[in-house]
Design a protein around this motif. Sequence first.
Motif, PDB file in Angstrom:
ATOM      1  N   GLY A   4      29.551 -55.049 -36.227  1.00 13.48           N
ATOM      2  CA  GLY A   4      29.259 -53.625 -36.317  1.00 13.48           C
ATOM      3  C   GLY A   4      27.806 -53.390 -36.637  1.00 13.48           C
ATOM      4  O   GLY A   4      26.985 -54.328 -36.622  1.00 13.48           O
ATOM      5  N   ARG A  11      26.758 -54.472 -33.396  1.00 15.93           N
ATOM      6  CA  ARG A  11      27.384 -53.707 -32.315  1.00 15.93           C
ATOM      7  C   ARG A  11      27.565 -52.283 -32.797  1.00 15.93           C
ATOM      8  O   ARG A  11      27.726 -52.043 -33.986  1.00 15.93           O
ATOM      9  CB  ARG A  11      28.751 -54.285 -31.958  1.00 15.93           C
ATOM     10  CG  ARG A  11      28.669 -55.714 -31.509  1.00 15.93           C
ATOM     11  CD  ARG A  11      29.460 -56.142 -30.360  1.00 15.93           C
ATOM     12  NE  ARG A  11      30.231 -55.205 -29.610  1.00 15.93           N
ATOM     13  CZ  ARG A  11      31.283 -55.579 -28.890  1.00 15.93           C
ATOM     14  NH1 ARG A  11      31.666 -56.836 -28.888  1.00 15.93           N
ATOM     15  NH2 ARG A  11      31.942 -54.713 -28.176  1.00 15.93           N
ATOM     16  N   GLU A  12      27.609 -51.362 -31.868  1.00 11.40           N
ATOM     17  CA  GLU A  12      27.843 -49.959 -32.194  1.00 11.40           C
ATOM     18  C   GLU A  12      29.217 -49.479 -31.723  1.00 11.40           C
ATOM     19  O   GLU A  12      29.737 -48.503 -32.240  1.00 11.40           O
ATOM     20  CB  GLU A  12      26.759 -49.082 -31.560  1.00 11.40           C
ATOM     21  CG  GLU A  12      25.363 -49.336 -32.118  1.00 11.40           C
ATOM     22  CD  GLU A  12      25.220 -48.964 -33.587  1.00 11.40           C
ATOM     23  OE1 GLU A  12      25.884 -48.011 -34.046  1.00 11.40           O
ATOM     24  OE2 GLU A  12      24.442 -49.630 -34.287  1.00 11.40           O
ATOM     25  N   ASP A  13      29.837 -50.158 -30.753  1.00  6.67           N
ATOM     26  CA  ASP A  13      31.073 -49.676 -30.146  1.00  6.67           C
ATOM     27  C   ASP A  13      32.335 -50.084 -30.897  1.00  6.67           C
ATOM     28  O   ASP A  13      33.367 -49.420 -30.794  1.00  6.67           O
ATOM     29  CB  ASP A  13      31.172 -50.140 -28.692  1.00  6.67           C
ATOM     30  CG  ASP A  13      31.144 -51.657 -28.560  1.00  6.67           C
ATOM     31  OD1 ASP A  13      30.529 -52.328 -29.407  1.00  6.67           O
ATOM     32  OD2 ASP A  13      31.725 -52.173 -27.590  1.00  6.67           O
ATOM     33  N   VAL A  14      32.270 -51.158 -31.651  1.00  3.63           N
ATOM     34  CA  VAL A  14      33.426 -51.622 -32.415  1.00  3.63           C
ATOM     35  C   VAL A  14      32.944 -52.212 -33.736  1.00  3.63           C
ATOM     36  O   VAL A  14      31.870 -52.805 -33.792  1.00  3.63           O
ATOM     37  CB  VAL A  14      34.264 -52.649 -31.614  1.00  3.63           C
ATOM     38  CG1 VAL A  14      33.493 -53.924 -31.373  1.00  3.63           C
ATOM     39  CG2 VAL A  14      35.584 -52.947 -32.293  1.00  3.63           C
ATOM     40  N   TRP A  15      33.718 -51.969 -34.789  1.00  2.00           N
ATOM     41  CA  TRP A  15      33.408 -52.527 -36.108  1.00  2.00           C
ATOM     42  C   TRP A  15      34.627 -53.321 -36.554  1.00  2.00           C
ATOM     43  O   TRP A  15      35.752 -52.843 -36.510  1.00  2.00           O
ATOM     44  CB  TRP A  15      33.142 -51.434 -37.128  1.00  2.00           C
ATOM     45  CG  TRP A  15      32.113 -50.423 -36.753  1.00  2.00           C
ATOM     46  CD1 TRP A  15      31.261 -50.440 -35.681  1.00  2.00           C
ATOM     47  CD2 TRP A  15      31.835 -49.210 -37.454  1.00  2.00           C
ATOM     48  NE1 TRP A  15      30.475 -49.313 -35.673  1.00  2.00           N
ATOM     49  CE2 TRP A  15      30.803 -48.540 -36.759  1.00  2.00           C
ATOM     50  CE3 TRP A  15      32.353 -48.624 -38.598  1.00  2.00           C
ATOM     51  CZ2 TRP A  15      30.287 -47.325 -37.173  1.00  2.00           C
ATOM     52  CZ3 TRP A  15      31.842 -47.407 -39.011  1.00  2.00           C
ATOM     53  CH2 TRP A  15      30.812 -46.776 -38.307  1.00  2.00           C
ATOM     54  N   PRO A  34      35.045 -42.852 -36.324  1.00  5.80           N
ATOM     55  CA  PRO A  34      35.877 -43.735 -35.489  1.00  5.80           C
ATOM     56  C   PRO A  34      37.319 -43.827 -35.986  1.00  5.80           C
ATOM     57  O   PRO A  34      37.588 -43.770 -37.189  1.00  5.80           O
ATOM     58  CB  PRO A  34      35.197 -45.103 -35.626  1.00  5.80           C
ATOM     59  CG  PRO A  34      33.840 -44.842 -36.140  1.00  5.80           C
ATOM     60  CD  PRO A  34      33.941 -43.583 -36.949  1.00  5.80           C
ATOM     61  N   LYS A  66      40.794 -40.629 -35.877  1.00  9.23           N
ATOM     62  CA  LYS A  66      39.405 -40.358 -36.243  1.00  9.23           C
ATOM     63  C   LYS A  66      39.293 -39.139 -37.158  1.00  9.23           C
ATOM     64  O   LYS A  66      40.061 -38.182 -37.057  1.00  9.23           O
ATOM     65  CB  LYS A  66      38.535 -40.188 -35.000  1.00  9.23           C
ATOM     66  CG  LYS A  66      38.871 -39.011 -34.143  1.00  9.23           C
ATOM     67  CD  LYS A  66      37.942 -38.993 -32.945  1.00  9.23           C
ATOM     68  CE  LYS A  66      38.227 -37.776 -32.091  1.00  9.23           C
ATOM     69  NZ  LYS A  66      37.295 -37.695 -30.981  1.00  9.23           N
ATOM     70  N   LYS A  86      36.931 -48.234 -33.767  1.00 11.07           N
ATOM     71  CA  LYS A  86      36.432 -48.145 -32.411  1.00 11.07           C
ATOM     72  C   LYS A  86      35.868 -46.767 -32.174  1.00 11.07           C
ATOM     73  O   LYS A  86      36.515 -45.771 -32.430  1.00 11.07           O
ATOM     74  CB  LYS A  86      37.544 -48.434 -31.408  1.00 11.07           C
ATOM     75  CG  LYS A  86      37.067 -48.484 -29.977  1.00 11.07           C
ATOM     76  CD  LYS A  86      38.176 -48.926 -29.059  1.00 11.07           C
ATOM     77  CE  LYS A  86      37.736 -49.108 -27.628  1.00 11.07           C
ATOM     78  NZ  LYS A  86      36.866 -48.135 -27.085  1.00 11.07           N
ATOM     79  N   GLU A  87      34.631 -46.736 -31.690  1.00  8.04           N
ATOM     80  CA  GLU A  87      33.975 -45.465 -31.354  1.00  8.04           C
ATOM     81  C   GLU A  87      34.669 -44.793 -30.204  1.00  8.04           C
ATOM     82  O   GLU A  87      35.201 -45.365 -29.339  1.00  8.04           O
ATOM     83  CB  GLU A  87      32.510 -45.713 -30.991  1.00  8.04           C
ATOM     84  CG  GLU A  87      31.656 -46.016 -32.194  1.00  8.04           C
ATOM     85  CD  GLU A  87      31.332 -44.805 -33.045  1.00  8.04           C
ATOM     86  OE1 GLU A  87      31.411 -43.663 -32.561  1.00  8.04           O
ATOM     87  OE2 GLU A  87      31.020 -45.002 -34.213  1.00  8.04           O
TER      88      GLU A  87
END
Length: 87
Positions: A4, A11-15, A34, A66, A86-87
Amino acid sequence: MLVGPEGLELREDVWLGVSLVGPNVRYPDHRHLPEETYLVMSPGDFRQGRNEWVHVANGETFYNPKSIVHAMRSSDRPLLVFWALKE
């Protein structure tokens, strides 16, 4: 956080991460944009908004849509959870 924005893999799309909550501790109410899923590795209680606490057993999952206010708490044993946002 393992993966993340502040993780070992950026990463920005999943942590992805892990939380260990000591015995008889309530993790405070919080919210984030998210959606989130917990994989529970030791029993604990989870709550969304002002709803009743829900007991979740080993190996079960718990989902937070969210932006919902949510919290978790341990019993007389530590609570171990893996989590994914997840974004």
